[in-house]
Design a protein around this motif. Structure first.
Motif, mmCIF file in Angstrom:
data_model
loop_
_atom_site.group_PDB
_atom_site.id
_atom_site.type_symbol
_atom_site.label_atom_id
_atom_site.label_comp_id
_atom_site.label_asym_id
_atom_site.label_seq_id
_atom_site.Cartn_x
_atom_site.Cartn_y
_atom_site.Cartn_z
ATOM 1 N N GLN A 196 -26.578 48.963 -39.058
ATOM 2 C CA GLN A 196 -27.924 48.796 -39.615
ATOM 3 C C GLN A 196 -28.685 50.116 -39.621
ATOM 4 O OE1 GLN A 196 -30.496 46.135 -37.477
ATOM 5 N NE2 GLN A 196 -30.341 47.250 -35.539
ATOM 6 N N LEU A 197 -28.329 51.014 -38.698
ATOM 7 C CA LEU A 197 -28.928 52.345 -38.717
ATOM 8 C C LEU A 197 -28.476 53.124 -39.940
ATOM 9 C CD1 LEU A 197 -30.569 54.561 -37.225
ATOM 10 C CD2 LEU A 197 -28.447 55.204 -36.088
ATOM 11 N N MET A 198 -27.196 52.995 -40.303
ATOM 12 C CA MET A 198 -26.650 53.754 -41.419
ATOM 13 C C MET A 198 -27.028 53.168 -42.774
ATOM 14 S SD MET A 198 -25.163 56.447 -40.417
ATOM 15 C CE MET A 198 -24.454 56.795 -42.015
ATOM 16 N N THR A 199 -27.077 51.861 -42.882
ATOM 17 C CA THR A 199 -27.304 51.219 -44.177
ATOM 18 C C THR A 199 -28.771 51.030 -44.515
ATOM 19 O OG1 THR A 199 -27.089 49.040 -43.126
ATOM 20 C CG2 THR A 199 -25.104 50.009 -44.076
ATOM 21 N N LYS A 200 -29.652 50.992 -43.509
ATOM 22 C CA LYS A 200 -31.054 50.690 -43.777
ATOM 23 C C LYS A 200 -32.013 51.810 -43.391
ATOM 24 C CE LYS A 200 -30.557 45.668 -43.208
ATOM 25 N NZ LYS A 200 -31.048 44.476 -42.482
ATOM 26 N N ASN A 201 -31.686 52.585 -42.373
ATOM 27 C CA ASN A 201 -32.677 53.501 -41.828
ATOM 28 C C ASN A 201 -32.280 54.962 -41.962
ATOM 29 O OD1 ASN A 201 -35.272 53.499 -40.630
ATOM 30 N ND2 ASN A 201 -34.397 54.109 -38.663
ATOM 31 N N VAL A 202 -31.540 55.307 -43.000
ATOM 32 C CA VAL A 202 -31.148 56.687 -43.264
ATOM 33 C C VAL A 202 -31.696 57.089 -44.620
ATOM 34 C CG1 VAL A 202 -29.212 58.251 -43.659
ATOM 35 C CG2 VAL A 202 -29.087 56.578 -41.830
ATOM 36 N N ASP A 203 -32.253 58.299 -44.694
ATOM 37 C CA ASP A 203 -32.796 58.810 -45.955
ATOM 38 C C ASP A 203 -31.656 58.985 -46.960
ATOM 39 O OD1 ASP A 203 -34.171 59.975 -47.996
ATOM 40 O OD2 ASP A 203 -34.929 61.666 -46.852
ATOM 41 N N THR A 204 -31.649 58.151 -47.983
ATOM 42 C CA THR A 204 -30.567 58.172 -48.970
ATOM 43 C C THR A 204 -30.683 59.324 -49.956
ATOM 44 O OG1 THR A 204 -31.833 56.630 -50.355
ATOM 45 C CG2 THR A 204 -30.244 55.681 -48.821
ATOM 46 N N THR A 205 -31.825 60.022 -49.960
ATOM 47 C CA THR A 205 -32.002 61.124 -50.899
ATOM 48 C C THR A 205 -31.387 62.429 -50.402
ATOM 49 O OG1 THR A 205 -34.165 61.676 -49.925
ATOM 50 C CG2 THR A 205 -34.136 60.081 -51.737
ATOM 51 N N VAL A 206 -31.019 62.484 -49.127
ATOM 52 C CA VAL A 206 -30.453 63.697 -48.544
ATOM 53 C C VAL A 206 -29.046 63.389 -48.030
ATOM 54 C CG1 VAL A 206 -30.734 65.490 -46.794
ATOM 55 C CG2 VAL A 206 -32.747 64.473 -47.864
ATOM 56 N N LYS A 207 -28.070 64.078 -48.555
ATOM 57 C CA LYS A 207 -26.682 63.924 -48.123
ATOM 58 C C LYS A 207 -26.336 65.088 -47.198
ATOM 59 C CE LYS A 207 -26.200 60.362 -50.860
ATOM 60 N NZ LYS A 207 -26.072 58.993 -50.318
ATOM 61 N N THR A 208 -26.168 64.793 -45.926
ATOM 62 C CA THR A 208 -25.934 65.837 -44.935
ATOM 63 C C THR A 208 -24.723 65.485 -44.090
ATOM 64 O OG1 THR A 208 -27.365 64.765 -43.314
ATOM 65 C CG2 THR A 208 -28.402 66.338 -44.827
ATOM 66 N N PRO A 209 -24.154 66.477 -43.383
ATOM 67 C CA PRO A 209 -23.052 66.188 -42.468
ATOM 68 C C PRO A 209 -23.440 65.234 -41.342
ATOM 69 C CG PRO A 209 -23.152 68.536 -42.952
ATOM 70 C CD PRO A 209 -24.386 67.928 -43.539
ATOM 71 N N PHE A 210 -24.755 65.197 -41.017
ATOM 72 C CA PHE A 210 -25.213 64.288 -39.971
ATOM 73 C C PHE A 210 -24.917 62.844 -40.327
ATOM 74 C CE2 PHE A 210 -28.549 61.639 -38.074
ATOM 75 C CZ PHE A 210 -28.396 61.963 -36.736
ATOM 76 N N MET A 211 -25.050 62.500 -41.596
ATOM 77 C CA MET A 211 -24.763 61.138 -42.026
ATOM 78 C C MET A 211 -23.280 60.814 -41.854
ATOM 79 S SD MET A 211 -27.150 60.933 -45.455
ATOM 80 C CE MET A 211 -26.521 59.301 -45.836
ATOM 81 N N GLN A 212 -22.424 61.777 -42.134
ATOM 82 C CA GLN A 212 -20.990 61.557 -41.952
ATOM 83 C C GLN A 212 -20.647 61.378 -40.483
ATOM 84 O OE1 GLN A 212 -18.975 61.070 -44.498
ATOM 85 N NE2 GLN A 212 -20.610 61.490 -45.974
ATOM 86 N N GLN A 213 -21.325 62.118 -39.616
ATOM 87 C CA GLN A 213 -21.094 61.965 -38.187
ATOM 88 C C GLN A 213 -21.508 60.576 -37.704
ATOM 89 O OE1 GLN A 213 -23.168 65.167 -36.298
ATOM 90 N NE2 GLN A 213 -21.960 66.771 -37.300
ATOM 91 N N GLN A 214 -22.680 60.126 -38.177
ATOM 92 C CA GLN A 214 -23.142 58.796 -37.776
ATOM 93 C C GLN A 214 -22.216 57.705 -38.300
ATOM 94 O OE1 GLN A 214 -25.835 58.051 -35.760
ATOM 95 N NE2 GLN A 214 -25.875 60.250 -35.415
#
Length: 439
Positions: A196-214
């Motif tokens: 739910q952190l990844m699908t709902k509470n992540v800024d979808t306009t910015v693609k960063t390595p942090f998202m891949q780590q999460q």
């Protein structure tokens, strides 16, 4: 494990004391030797610890969002100084200092929780081995050894032998079934929390390595809980399952009330807030007021969902103010521009449409014709005295008489004025022509 226990021995006594205090309360309700009394004591310990860790959780949220914001800059530094690791580290630390971000802040709740976790593990391990620890003395130790949760002793593990389980007054099947169910629930709750952190509470306009780590952690953590969970006593599984459930509920509350800007959760939150504000014609709650205040302060830096929220209020006849309140506005038809500039606080002056040169020239001709018509309409009143004068006086062939009263061939009097009126001329002083008209 003895080394880890010795490192956290300073907190073993406080943890055992808290458990005993909760046990004295629940023991009066469910009985001192029941699994309910000891199990709820562990659950209460978790809740008490997590309440104390709420300030650290708030710092974790702020640090995580700050790290998400800095990811593009961090990536640029890594690419610029990829051959110089020392300079790369220096630039990273400089970036953290300028932005006031601490990468370790995102790990604070886990780090602060670790001593309690290992202390509880040491206490339950002492119960399993019959060793007094902390304030848990002989009578309390025997009571804890007799406590079972759905047939599984608090100190039993999935990997224990049948003889050891039998010494605790249980069967190996009961212990393994209970521990397996708790491990599955523990892993599932961890997966759902991260998902739910990844699908709902992540800024979808910015693609960063942090998202891949999460995203990677979303699958790694449940596997880690499943692997290490078979070596945890039942009491520790109760502790960790309660912690995961608390974290999941706490995160759901944060996502619903304070979502990350640019995320799907923010879109849903602003949609709910817009319906509430338009229904009541005012903002309810200090938190909602602060949200609107922050959105108004952003100006052109608003994201798509924030612009949509401001436009929705404007269409409903409301205008968001700088202090976070809303007022009724008559200019409800105005909307915010795509670049985020405000719609304005009042009706805009309508600018005339630019006409082509041909239309301007035709308009000038029509204006001249209208003036000629007005001159023609007023001419008979001026020509009447001339007619009377012509009828009374003898006809004169002088040029002046011909110009004023007609000629010998019967030209009607006043026809000269009407001819000049038709050509767009008037008596008296002539008005200057419009620059756009034909000369």
């Amino acid at each position: 494990m003895d080394t880890i226990a010795s490192l956290f021995s300073f907190i073993t006594t406080p943890v055992s004391w808290v458990i005993v205090q909760f046990h004295s309360v629940y023991g009066k309700i469910f009985g001192p030797d029941t699994g309910w009394a000891w199990g709820l004591s562990i659950v209460s310990l978790v809740i008490l610890i997590r309440i104390c860790l709420i300030p650290l959780f708030v710092k974790q949220i702020k640090a995580t969002r700050a790290m998400q914001t800095l990811q593009p800059e961090m990536k640029k530094i890594q690419e610029r100084y990829k051959s110089d690791k020392q300079r790369q580290s220096e630039e990273m630390m400089k970036l953290y200092k300028e932005s006031g971000t601490n990468p370790l802040s995102s790990c604070l709740p886990i780090l602060a929780q670790s001593p309690f976790f290992f202390a509880l593990y040491h206490v339950l391990n002492g119960i399993a081995t019959g060793k007094e620890i902390g304030v848990i003395d002989g009578p309390l130790l025997e009571s804890a050894r007799k406590a079972h949760i759905v047939g599984a002793p608090l100190a039993a593990k999935f990997t224990d032998s049948a003889d050891k389980v039998a010494s605790l007054g249980a069967t190996l099947t009961d212990v393994r079934v209970v521990t397996a169910v708790m491990i599955v629930l523990m892993s599932a709750s961890q997966f759902f929390t991260q998902r739910q952190l990844m699908t709902k509470n992540v800024d979808t306009t910015v693609k960063t390595p942090f998202m891949q780590q999460q995203k990677m952690l979303m699958y790694v953590f449940p596997v880690m809980f499943a692997v290490f969970g078979i070596n945890f006593p039942v009491g520790v599984l109760v502790y960790w399952l309660t912690t995961n459930v608390w974290t999941m509920g706490q995160q759901m509350f944060v996502i619903r009330r304070n979502p990350t800007p640019g995320s799907k959760a923010q879109a849903a939150f602003l949609e709910r807030l817009q319906k509430q504000v338009t229904h009541h014609k005012k903002v309810r709650g200090r938190g909602n007021t602060n949200v609107i205040k922050a959105i108004v302060a952003k100006g052109r830096d608003r994201n798509e969902f924030e612009r949509k929220f401001i436009n929705g209020l404007t269409k409903s006849g409301l205008a968001a103010q700088a202090d976070g309140t809303v007022v009724e506005s008559e200019s409800a038809v105005l909307t915010e521009t795509e670049d985020g500039s405000p719609a304005g606080g009042g009706p805009r002056r309508q600018q005339p449409k630019r006409q082509s040169k041909a239309k301007r020239q035709s308009g000038a001709v029509q204006a001249g014709a209208g003036e000629a018509g007005a001159t023609k309409a007023t001419e008979p009143s001026d020509a009447k005295p001339s007619l009377e004068k012509t009828a009374a006086e003898p006809e004169d062939d002088s040029p002046k008489t011909k110009q004023a009263g007609g000629n010998k061939q019967g030209t009607p009097p006043g026809s000269g004025q009407r001819s000049r009126a038709k050509s767009g001329q008037r008596k008296g002083q002539q008005r200057p022509k419009h620059p756009s008209s034909k000369k």
